[in-house]
Scaffold this motif. Structure first.
Motif, short mmCIF file in Angstrom:
data_model
loop_
_atom_site.label_atom_id
_atom_site.label_comp_id
_atom_site.label_asym_id
_atom_site.label_seq_id
_atom_site.Cartn_x
_atom_site.Cartn_y
_atom_site.Cartn_z
N VAL A 615 47.00 42.56 35.80
CA VAL A 615 46.45 41.97 37.03
C VAL A 615 44.94 41.88 36.93
CG1 VAL A 615 46.18 42.29 39.51
CG2 VAL A 615 48.40 42.71 38.43
N LEU A 616 44.31 42.96 36.45
CA LEU A 616 42.86 42.96 36.30
C LEU A 616 42.43 41.86 35.32
CD1 LEU A 616 40.06 44.29 36.70
CD2 LEU A 616 40.59 45.70 34.71
N ARG A 617 43.18 41.75 34.22
CA ARG A 617 42.85 40.73 33.24
C ARG A 617 42.93 39.34 33.87
NH1 ARG A 617 46.36 37.79 30.15
NH2 ARG A 617 45.52 36.88 28.22
N CYS A 618 43.94 39.13 34.70
CA CYS A 618 44.10 37.84 35.36
C CYS A 618 42.94 37.57 36.32
CB CYS A 618 45.42 37.82 36.12
SG CYS A 618 45.95 36.18 36.64
N ILE A 619 42.48 38.62 37.03
CA ILE A 619 41.35 38.46 37.94
C ILE A 619 40.11 38.05 37.17
CG2 ILE A 619 39.78 39.72 39.47
CD1 ILE A 619 42.20 41.38 40.37
N VAL A 620 39.88 38.72 36.05
CA VAL A 620 38.70 38.41 35.24
C VAL A 620 38.78 36.97 34.72
CG1 VAL A 620 37.46 38.98 33.12
CG2 VAL A 620 38.29 40.81 34.61
N LEU A 621 39.97 36.58 34.24
CA LEU A 621 40.14 35.22 33.73
C LEU A 621 39.90 34.19 34.82
CD1 LEU A 621 43.30 35.65 31.46
CD2 LEU A 621 40.97 35.20 30.70
N VAL A 622 40.37 34.48 36.04
CA VAL A 622 40.15 33.56 37.16
C VAL A 622 38.66 33.42 37.44
CG1 VAL A 622 40.43 33.30 39.65
CG2 VAL A 622 42.41 33.82 38.23
N LEU A 623 37.95 34.54 37.45
CA LEU A 623 36.51 34.49 37.72
C LEU A 623 35.78 33.68 36.66
CD1 LEU A 623 35.88 38.18 38.87
CD2 LEU A 623 36.01 36.13 40.30
N VAL A 624 36.12 33.93 35.41
CA VAL A 624 35.48 33.18 34.32
C VAL A 624 35.81 31.69 34.43
CG1 VAL A 624 35.47 32.83 31.81
CG2 VAL A 624 35.42 35.15 32.75
N GLU A 625 37.08 31.38 34.71
CA GLU A 625 37.50 29.98 34.79
C GLU A 625 36.83 29.30 35.98
OE1 GLU A 625 39.51 26.88 32.92
OE2 GLU A 625 39.40 28.98 32.32
N LEU A 626 36.64 30.03 37.08
CA LEU A 626 35.96 29.45 38.23
C LEU A 626 34.53 29.05 37.88
CD1 LEU A 626 37.12 31.60 41.29
CD2 LEU A 626 37.36 29.12 41.03
N VAL A 627 33.84 29.93 37.17
CA VAL A 627 32.46 29.61 36.76
C VAL A 627 32.44 28.36 35.88
CG1 VAL A 627 30.48 30.42 35.42
CG2 VAL A 627 31.67 31.99 36.97
N LEU A 628 33.36 28.32 34.91
CA LEU A 628 33.43 27.15 34.02
C LEU A 628 33.80 25.89 34.80
CD1 LEU A 628 35.28 28.75 30.97
CD2 LEU A 628 32.86 28.19 31.13
N ALA A 629 34.74 26.03 35.75
CA ALA A 629 35.21 24.87 36.50
C ALA A 629 34.12 24.30 37.39
CB ALA A 629 36.44 25.26 37.33
N PHE A 630 33.37 25.17 38.06
CA PHE A 630 32.29 24.69 38.92
C PHE A 630 31.20 24.01 38.08
CE2 PHE A 630 33.81 27.57 42.35
CZ PHE A 630 33.86 26.62 43.36
N GLY A 631 30.92 24.57 36.91
CA GLY A 631 29.95 23.92 36.03
C GLY A 631 30.41 22.55 35.60
N ASP A 632 31.70 22.45 35.26
CA ASP A 632 32.26 21.17 34.87
C ASP A 632 32.29 20.20 36.04
OD1 ASP A 632 33.51 19.43 33.00
OD2 ASP A 632 35.46 19.90 33.86
N CYS A 633 32.54 20.72 37.24
CA CYS A 633 32.55 19.89 38.45
C CYS A 633 31.18 19.25 38.67
CB CYS A 633 32.95 20.74 39.64
SG CYS A 633 32.75 19.93 41.25
N ILE A 634 30.14 20.06 38.55
CA ILE A 634 28.78 19.54 38.73
C ILE A 634 28.46 18.48 37.68
CG2 ILE A 634 26.33 20.17 38.64
CD1 ILE A 634 27.18 22.91 39.78
#
Length: 869
Positions: A615-634
């Motif tokens: 679960v912790l690993r999934c949380i970390v992956l989500v946080l990392v993916e969110l950062v990447l996704a917002f950067g890609d969105c911009i």
């Protein structure tokens, strides 16, 4: 970088591992890194040892010169805590090797393991030595390696051995280096004068621990024959150990002690002088993984005579820097030594120079730098999540997981040792194997998940096979090859190299879409749908195959015609259930909602806590993916992309590429522990990214690496299944290619020119609306229906037209439905106008039983002209 080295042997113990650890530690420090060594106490160790933490230990275990550590005193914990290692490097799979795993797990830092030697060759030091103990030790070392992030092999031949034994962790060849300058300072004459060896005499020598695993009885027998044949030859044996007295006695019995010198342990300048005092180095060990003494001898310009074995064959080039002998034959060994010793001056000089050239490749600076590069590669990919990542609760969860992994590794090794026993078929051993299988189940998180959720099992005697089908949605073969070559699919590459997997090209059918491909796979029905989006006969509403109602209706028809593939199995993230008794995240059946409703909050909490690190690993992956996704969105918005679509894709990307991926992986692993006969799961992440940024984009390939890791987890679970032997097939249903949207080329959507071509049919102006595309729609599979209500979804007024014509278009394929029946000439004229005026690359239409294709090159009939088309 703070590097914690954990080893069962260290200075002043004399041995290859101890010297290797010291050599690397010294070089790391010279290159500006901090190193702390955790090692047992040894006789002769001084309190002044800097940067070394000594663990209380039993000295001279079982008559050997090894120490066996006692439980680590709590007074040492503050020292380890204060050091704050970035990397933990374990040099043994046992004893303190377990401690290294625990430290790495608690601090969530990478664990590197060097497989220094063939550990099964050392079981004679343990009580009860046997073939089964050797098998247990070998299997436990393999299981330990698979719990690490990276494995160092001292040589290529050892890497091949580890791969053959089933090590799945990435392996890097890192030889132990030597400090070449120290050997340049060695003094040949000083050594000979000290031991009263005539200055002109020829000397054969050996350096190493005088122990059983070094095969020294054979060496002394060969040396005895050599000395008897040549009265001018001397022999030097450097080292100490349990066989010293026996070897001296054998030399004395052969009346050769007058020309044989057993020096005992030497170090520093005394050791380098000894190497320089030899003319040829003799080596007979089969247990070495590298043979560090061989490189040291060559650094002293000394040719080597060795038996062909792992380690030796990496260094010795037969006829160049010495002789490498294929068999252990005394006469052959003696002749090879005489060949080098009696060579003329020019030939001997060639041997000597070639030996030093070989040693130059193994300088301590070069090998340590290579190891540091490997460390660095492990660090950037380690995501951090601040307070969550560093909490005591999370550290405790990781420690518990490490303990269970260690227990499972021991259980696996014990079972393997019993299976290979000659008594394996006796009733007692069979009962023991059943007991160990139960222990393995008890140590399995998947097994506990089954229990906590109250799921049923499909128990067999282990002989009935099972099948796991893993679909990577939308991956074309050449993109697969590119990702494979680029290191984005390391586990699949391992399957191809070591597990006899092959890559096959498949025809995905017409149309090449997931609904069509899965209908054929699950139900044997070809071309079950004309495309992903289409109109049913006499139906004004457009059918889109990600819509649950449409998928269920079609599957009902398919299921009435044939037996489905996935009966008694499970299905994840598909269009159809395939007849699976349990289907989750599928268009035709969500499934998971029913499961969650049937599970109590207490059961669900138990599963979450039991899989705390996941679960912790999934949380970390989500946080990392969110950062990447917002950067890609911009970036997408700055490039002029639709802002709403870019914003909406951020949660879609996280939901599909991380949450759905992890959910279906966990579900499949649980189903393996239940023993389901067939499991099918579909990874959508690559397809999502490919639709959004292109099939060859870095984001798409990045997603493949995560999918590859999930496949590895499923593979490992299947390999340890207590119920059945699973075959695993990985496939793609269709491929994607980069393209330029019609609107970008011509400034209008494809619907507008099509309407102009059909203008004389006067289509009605009333237009049916449809919701957003397949990417956002897939989020509803995770229960994200409410999320859509937060955004005003755009409507596409051109997707379908009510009236005399209707148009359905998705991806590269569109269909035009005419209310009026067109003649053959009218169809031909419309097709040619669509090609010429609307710039459509190819148009198909039917007349009777014939299909026609129209392109800029003319009109063709199918299938007769298929090759030309």
């Amino acid at each position: 970088m703070n590097i914690l080295m954990v080893t069962n042997t260290f200075l002043p113990h004399v041995g290859g591992v101890a010297r290797s650890v010291a050599q690397f530690a010294d070089e790391y420090r010279r290159q500006g890194h901090k190193v702390l060594v955790l090692a047992p106490e040894f006789d002769g160790a001084t309190a002044e040892d800097t940067d070394v933490v000594r663990i209380p230990a039993l000295q001279n275990f079982n008559g050997s010169d090894f120490s066996v550590r006692l439980p680590i005193p709590t007074s040492l914990f503050p020292t380890l805590q204060a050091f704050e290692p970035d990397i933990v490097h374990s040099h043994h799979p046992f004893l303190l090797g377990d401690t290294a795993l625990r430290i790495a797990a608690e601090r969530d830092v990478p664990l590197v393991f060097t497989h220094h030697t063939m550990y099964e060759e050392y079981t004679h030091y343990a009580p009860g030595d046997s073939a089964q103990l050797k098998e247990y030790v070998m299997r436990l070392a393999t299981e330990y390696a698979n719990l690490c992030n990276l494995v160092f092999a001292p040589s290529e031949s050892i890497k091949e051995v580890l791969l053959a034994r089933g090590v799945e962790t990435p392996i890097q060849v890192i030889p132990t280096g030597v400090e070449l300058a120290a050997f340049d300072r060695g003094d040949r004459e000083r050594f000979r004068k000290r031991w009263s060896i005539p200055s002109g005499a020829r000397v054969a020598g050996h350096v190493g621990r005088l122990a059983e695993e070094k095969n020294l009885r054979f060496l002394v027998e060969a040396v005895s024959s050599l000395l008897k044949e040549d009265a001018s030859l001397w022999f030097v044996l450097v080292g100490d150990g349990p066989l010293r007295e026996e070897l001296e006695r054998r030399l004395e019995e052969n009346h050769l002690l007058s020309r044989s010198i057993v020096t005992g342990r030497l170090s520093g300048t005394d050791l380098t002088d000894a190497y320089r005092g030899m003319d040829v180095f003799l080596f007979s060990s089969y247990s070495e993984t590298q043979g560090m003494v061989l490189i040291e001898a060559m650094a002293a310009h000394c040719p080597v005579i060795a038996l062909d074995a792992p380690g030796a064959r990496e260094v010795v080039r037969d006829g160049e820097n010495g002789r490498l002998l294929a068999t252990q034959d005394r006469a052959t060994f003696v002749e090879a030594a005489k060949e080098v010793l009696c060579a003329d001056e020019q030939r001997f000089e060639r041997f000597s120079k070639a030996a030093r050239t070989t040693a130059d490749r193994y300088s301590s600076h070069n090998t340590a730098s290579l190891a540091l590069e490997c460390y660095e590669k492990l660090l950037p990919g380690k995501p951090h999540s601040g307070a969550i990542e560093g909490s005591e609760w999370v550290a405790t969860l990781r420690r518990i997981e490490a303990e269970w992994d260690l227990l499972a590794a021991h259980a696996q090794a014990i079972e393997r040792a019993i299976v290979t026993s000659p008594l394996a078929r006796t009733r007692t051993v069979r009962s023991l194997r059943v007991f160990l299988r139960k222990v393995r189940r008890l140590l399995s998180r998947g097994e506990w998940s089954v229990r906590l959720l109250g799921l049923s099992r499909f128990e067999t005697e282990g002989s009935e096979p099972g099948l796991i089908l893993i679909q990577i949605d939308g991956l074309a073969r050449h993109h697969f090859n590119t990702a494979l070559a680029g290191g984005k699919l390391p586990f699949l590459r391992r399957l191809l190299r070591r597990e006899q997997y092959r890559v096959q090209s498949v025809y995905s059918g017409v149309p090449s879409t997931t609904p069509a491909a899965q209908a054929e796979l699950f139900y044997g029905k070809r071309a079950a749908v004309p495309s992903f989006a289409f109109f049913q006969p006499d139906d004004s509403a457009e059918t889109r195959m990600f819509d649950p109602t449409a998928a269920r209706q079609l599957e009902t028809v398919l299921a009435s015609q044939t037996e489905p593939l996935l009966s008694e199995g499970s299905a994840y993230s598909n269009i159809y259930t395939g007849g699976a008794a349990e289907a989750s995240f599928c268009s035709a059946a969500m499934g998971v909602h029913e499961l969650l409703r049937a599970v109590s909050p207490r059961q669900l909490l138990g599963v979450v806590l039991w899989h705390g690190t996941t679960v912790l690993r999934c949380i970390v992956l989500v946080l990392v993916e969110l950062v990447l996704a917002f950067g890609d969105c911009i970036r997408g918005a700055l490039d002029g992309k639709n802002l709403w679509y870019e914003i909406a894709f951020v949660p879609a990307r996280v939901a599909i590429c991380i949450l759905l991926r992890e959910a279906i992986t966990s579900g499949a692993i649980i189903d393996v522990h239940r023993g389901l006969p067939i499991i099918h799961l579909n990874y959508l992440g690559y397809d999502e990214q490919a639709h959004h940024r292109g099939p060859g984009s870095q984001f798409a390939y990045w997603t493949l690496k995560g999918i590859d890791g999930c496949i590895k987890r499923i593979w490992r679970a299947a390999a340890r299944s207590p119920y059945r032997r699973y075959d695993i097939w990985v496939y793609s249903d269709h491929g994607q290619e980069a393209n330029i949207p019609y609107e970008d080329l011509y400034g209008e959507t494809v619907f507008q020119p099509v309407r102009r071509v059909f203008g004389d049919l006067r289509p009605a102006e009333k237009r049916a609306e449809h919701s957003s595309g397949v990417q956002l729609q897939r989020m509803t599979w995770l229960g994200a229906d409410r999320l859509f209500r937060l955004f005003p979804r755009p409507r596409n007024p051109e997707g379908s037209l009510a009236g005399s014509i209707r148009i359905s278009a998705m991806g590269p394929l569109a269909h035009v439905y005419c209310e009026k029946t067109l003649s053959e000439d009218e169809k031909s004229q419309v097709a040619q106008r669509l090609v010429a005026d609307a710039h459509i690359p190819i148009v198909f239409y039917r007349t009777g039983s014939t299909t026609h294709a129209v392109t800029a090159a003319g009109r063709f009939r199918l299938p007769q002209d298929a090759a030309q088309v």
